[in-house]
Design a protein around this motif. Structure first.
Motif, mmCIF file in Angstrom:
data_model
loop_
_atom_site.group_PDB
_atom_site.id
_atom_site.type_symbol
_atom_site.label_atom_id
_atom_site.label_comp_id
_atom_site.label_asym_id
_atom_site.label_seq_id
_atom_site.Cartn_x
_atom_site.Cartn_y
_atom_site.Cartn_z
ATOM 1 N N HIS A 295 -5.889 -19.848 -32.262
ATOM 2 C CA HIS A 295 -5.182 -20.236 -31.045
ATOM 3 C C HIS A 295 -3.722 -20.538 -31.379
ATOM 4 O O HIS A 295 -3.396 -20.961 -32.494
ATOM 5 C CB HIS A 295 -5.820 -21.476 -30.422
ATOM 6 C CG HIS A 295 -7.161 -21.222 -29.814
ATOM 7 N ND1 HIS A 295 -7.362 -21.155 -28.454
ATOM 8 C CD2 HIS A 295 -8.371 -20.984 -30.386
ATOM 9 C CE1 HIS A 295 -8.634 -20.893 -28.204
ATOM 10 N NE2 HIS A 295 -9.273 -20.794 -29.360
ATOM 11 N N GLU A 307 -2.208 -18.693 -26.554
ATOM 12 C CA GLU A 307 -2.783 -17.413 -26.949
ATOM 13 C C GLU A 307 -4.065 -17.633 -27.755
ATOM 14 O O GLU A 307 -4.242 -18.677 -28.379
ATOM 15 C CB GLU A 307 -1.804 -16.623 -27.832
ATOM 16 C CG GLU A 307 -0.495 -16.253 -27.185
ATOM 17 C CD GLU A 307 0.408 -15.501 -28.142
ATOM 18 O OE1 GLU A 307 1.236 -14.719 -27.655
ATOM 19 O OE2 GLU A 307 0.280 -15.685 -29.377
ATOM 20 N N HIS A 310 -8.468 -12.073 -31.030
ATOM 21 C CA HIS A 310 -9.851 -11.614 -30.936
ATOM 22 C C HIS A 310 -10.713 -12.449 -31.875
ATOM 23 O O HIS A 310 -10.367 -12.655 -33.043
ATOM 24 C CB HIS A 310 -9.942 -10.131 -31.282
ATOM 25 C CG HIS A 310 -9.349 -9.245 -30.221
ATOM 26 N ND1 HIS A 310 -10.020 -8.902 -29.070
ATOM 27 C CD2 HIS A 310 -8.124 -8.660 -30.133
ATOM 28 C CE1 HIS A 310 -9.254 -8.129 -28.323
ATOM 29 N NE2 HIS A 310 -8.095 -7.968 -28.938
ATOM 30 N N LYS A 311 -11.858 -12.913 -31.372
ATOM 31 C CA LYS A 311 -12.583 -13.984 -32.046
ATOM 32 C C LYS A 311 -13.451 -13.518 -33.203
ATOM 33 O O LYS A 311 -13.381 -14.067 -34.306
ATOM 34 C CB LYS A 311 -13.439 -14.738 -31.026
ATOM 35 C CG LYS A 311 -14.080 -16.004 -31.578
ATOM 36 C CD LYS A 311 -14.720 -16.813 -30.474
ATOM 37 C CE LYS A 311 -15.286 -18.114 -31.021
ATOM 38 N NZ LYS A 311 -15.900 -18.940 -29.952
ATOM 39 N N GLN A 327 -6.309 -11.512 -27.669
ATOM 40 C CA GLN A 327 -7.369 -11.308 -26.685
ATOM 41 C C GLN A 327 -7.023 -11.969 -25.356
ATOM 42 O O GLN A 327 -7.284 -11.416 -24.295
ATOM 43 C CB GLN A 327 -8.686 -11.864 -27.202
ATOM 44 C CG GLN A 327 -9.863 -11.723 -26.218
ATOM 45 C CD GLN A 327 -11.161 -12.222 -26.801
ATOM 46 O OE1 GLN A 327 -11.409 -12.105 -27.998
ATOM 47 N NE2 GLN A 327 -12.005 -12.792 -25.955
ATOM 48 N N GLU A 328 -6.427 -13.164 -25.420
ATOM 49 C CA GLU A 328 -6.071 -13.891 -24.208
ATOM 50 C C GLU A 328 -4.671 -14.476 -24.358
ATOM 51 O O GLU A 328 -4.320 -14.997 -25.417
ATOM 52 C CB GLU A 328 -7.054 -15.049 -23.943
ATOM 53 C CG GLU A 328 -8.480 -14.614 -23.700
ATOM 54 C CD GLU A 328 -9.413 -15.802 -23.532
ATOM 55 O OE1 GLU A 328 -8.914 -16.951 -23.445
ATOM 56 O OE2 GLU A 328 -10.637 -15.593 -23.501
ATOM 57 N N ARG A 329 -3.897 -14.376 -23.294
ATOM 58 C CA ARG A 329 -2.594 -15.024 -23.255
ATOM 59 C C ARG A 329 -2.388 -15.540 -21.833
ATOM 60 O O ARG A 329 -2.602 -14.803 -20.869
ATOM 61 C CB ARG A 329 -1.466 -14.068 -23.621
ATOM 62 C CG ARG A 329 -0.082 -14.708 -23.519
ATOM 63 C CD ARG A 329 1.052 -13.730 -23.778
ATOM 64 N NE ARG A 329 1.196 -13.411 -25.180
ATOM 65 C CZ ARG A 329 1.032 -12.209 -25.710
ATOM 66 N NH1 ARG A 329 0.690 -11.187 -24.918
ATOM 67 N NH2 ARG A 329 1.190 -11.990 -26.993
ATOM 68 N N ARG A 330 -2.001 -16.790 -21.718
ATOM 69 C CA ARG A 330 -1.757 -17.332 -20.383
ATOM 70 C C ARG A 330 -0.610 -18.324 -20.424
ATOM 71 O O ARG A 330 -0.386 -19.005 -21.434
ATOM 72 C CB ARG A 330 -3.006 -18.010 -19.822
ATOM 73 C CG ARG A 330 -3.393 -19.300 -20.533
ATOM 74 C CD ARG A 330 -4.586 -19.978 -19.876
ATOM 75 N NE ARG A 330 -4.865 -21.270 -20.490
ATOM 76 C CZ ARG A 330 -4.299 -22.408 -20.108
ATOM 77 N NH1 ARG A 330 -3.416 -22.404 -19.118
ATOM 78 N NH2 ARG A 330 -4.592 -23.541 -20.708
#
Length: 408
Positions: A295, A307, A310-311, A327-330
């Protein structure tokens, strides 16, 4: 004689705006300090209490070279987000990063230094388990540039170590500490309490054994049953709440008597030996996270983003082929920032100066003033001049305190 200026929290809202009113976007003037977190996702075996992103390697083989290649490619792809910013600390976490070869770690640190401006006095921490194979590498880890070691001891009692699924015994733990102290000035020991069938005397015996080594930092964690772990599905017999509370109080008292400052919820240090990397988390600093499931939190004039890479290690390695690591960004919305800041800063027993809130969130202090007034009225925080800190009651009921800052 100068008297200390006491600035009370104002009940009345500032002229022209209501207390707690938020701007549309954070108004950050300068970015906070930057740290680097590197996740190494493999362990020899998965402990039954652990909910971290860690995996036993299939077939016993860790694809070390390919993973280090991926880490460096991940870092290179993230550089536009941190151009020109100096890194003040590096933390290798896991998993068990001490399973990495010394040659692999040296290659990784060399690549990091090539890509990022690293503070000459940067703290570089490596998490390690006290198995004999890892302990034999400590000298080479130090030569590669690691200057702080964090050892996952958990207990010195063989019976508890078996219950916890640890691969080392008490004697191995003692030997690993001796080896670590021979090569590192800064050594942290992780201990756990409220273990299955543990007594108060047993918890203090573990603590006294750790203190006898003369280390300057201890992390003491209450064993909790995390969802989706073997312990959650088949809970062991744990001490009741009253005994667990007695353990916590006795540990805090014993460490205070030994000259340790309880500076964070689970962290104790001799003065000047606090973990600088973790302090950056708790003061809402920035951190770039690379590696499987890592993270990150990064600030800019455009706002604050979080962020996650990928896990699963296999998915992460596959993503390296496409150079698509995230994998994720917000974006963190302004309504979330008061809670996010407090969730970190109120873990610090010494609290924080009020200016830090505006500096790290880009929001006016008025955004949390109403909630702080209520927290003070309930005896959960105290205000001393410009300093805001949780009271003892606030630390004991931290979740209740934090809920005051949640917004719909």
């Amino acid at each position: 004689m100068n008297e200390r200026r006491i600035i009370p929290l104002a009940v009345a809202p500032a002229a022209g705006k209501t207390s707690g009113e938020l701007p549309e976007r954070p108004q950050l003037t300068t970015p906070p300090p930057l740290a680097l977190y590197v996740h190494y996702p493999w362990c020899v075996k998965k402990c039954p209490y652990c909910d971290f992103n860690s995996h036993a390697p299939r077939g016993g083989e860790i694809p070390e070279a390919a993973y280090i290649d991926a880490l460096l490619a991940d870092l290179e792809s993230a550089l536009p987000q941190v151009w020109g910013r100096r890194v003040h600390s590096i933390f290798f976490g896991g998993g068990t990063p001490s399973l990495m070869s010394a040659q692999g770690l040296d290659r990784l640190l060399t690549g990091i230094r090539t890509l990022l401006p690293l503070d000459p006095m940067a703290e570089v921490t490596l998490e390690a388990n006290p198995g004999t194979v890892e302990a034999a590498r400590f000298r080479d880890f130090r030569a590669a540039g690691v200057n702080r070691l964090s050892l996952g001891i958990q207990s010195f009692d063989d019976r508890h170590l078996v219950q916890l699924g640890r691969i080392h015994g008490g004697d191995e733990a003692r030997r690993a500490i001796d080896t670590a102290l021979a090569h590192f000035e800064r050594v942290n020991l992780d201990l756990m309490y409220a273990l299955p069938e543990q007594t108060l005397a047993g918890a203090l015996a573990d603590l006294d054994t750790a203190l006898a080594f003369g280390v300057t930092h201890l992390s003491c964690y209450h064993l909790t049953l995390e969802p989706n772990t073997p312990f959650a599905h088949a809970p062991p017999t744990l001490p009741d709440d009253d005994l667990s509370a007695d353990m916590q109080e006795a540990i805090e008292e014993r460490l205070a008597g030994a000259g340790f400052r309880h500076y964070e919820t689970s962290a104790f240090a001799k003065p000047g030996h606090e973990c600088r990397h973790n302090l950056n988390y708790w003061t809402f600093g920035d951190y770039l996270g690379i590696g499987a499931g890592a993270h990150g939190k990064l600030s800019s004039h455009e706002g604050i983003v979080r962020e996650m890479r990928h896990k699963h290690p296999t998915r992460y390695l596959e993503s390296a082929q496409r150079r698509e690591f995230v994998q994720e960004r917000r974006e963190v919305g302004v309504a979330e920032l008061p809670f996010e800041f407090m969730m970190n800063a109120l873990r610090l027993t010494g609290g924080f100066p009020r200016r830090l809130f505006a500096n790290r969130t880009g929001l006016p202090f008025a955004a949390i003033e109403t909630e702080l007034i209520e927290a003070r009225q309930r005896g959960l925080v105290q205000v001393d001049g410009d300093e805001i800190r949780p009271t003892e009651q606030g630390r004991r009921f931290l979740n209740d305190l934090l809920t005051l800052f949640l917004r719909d």
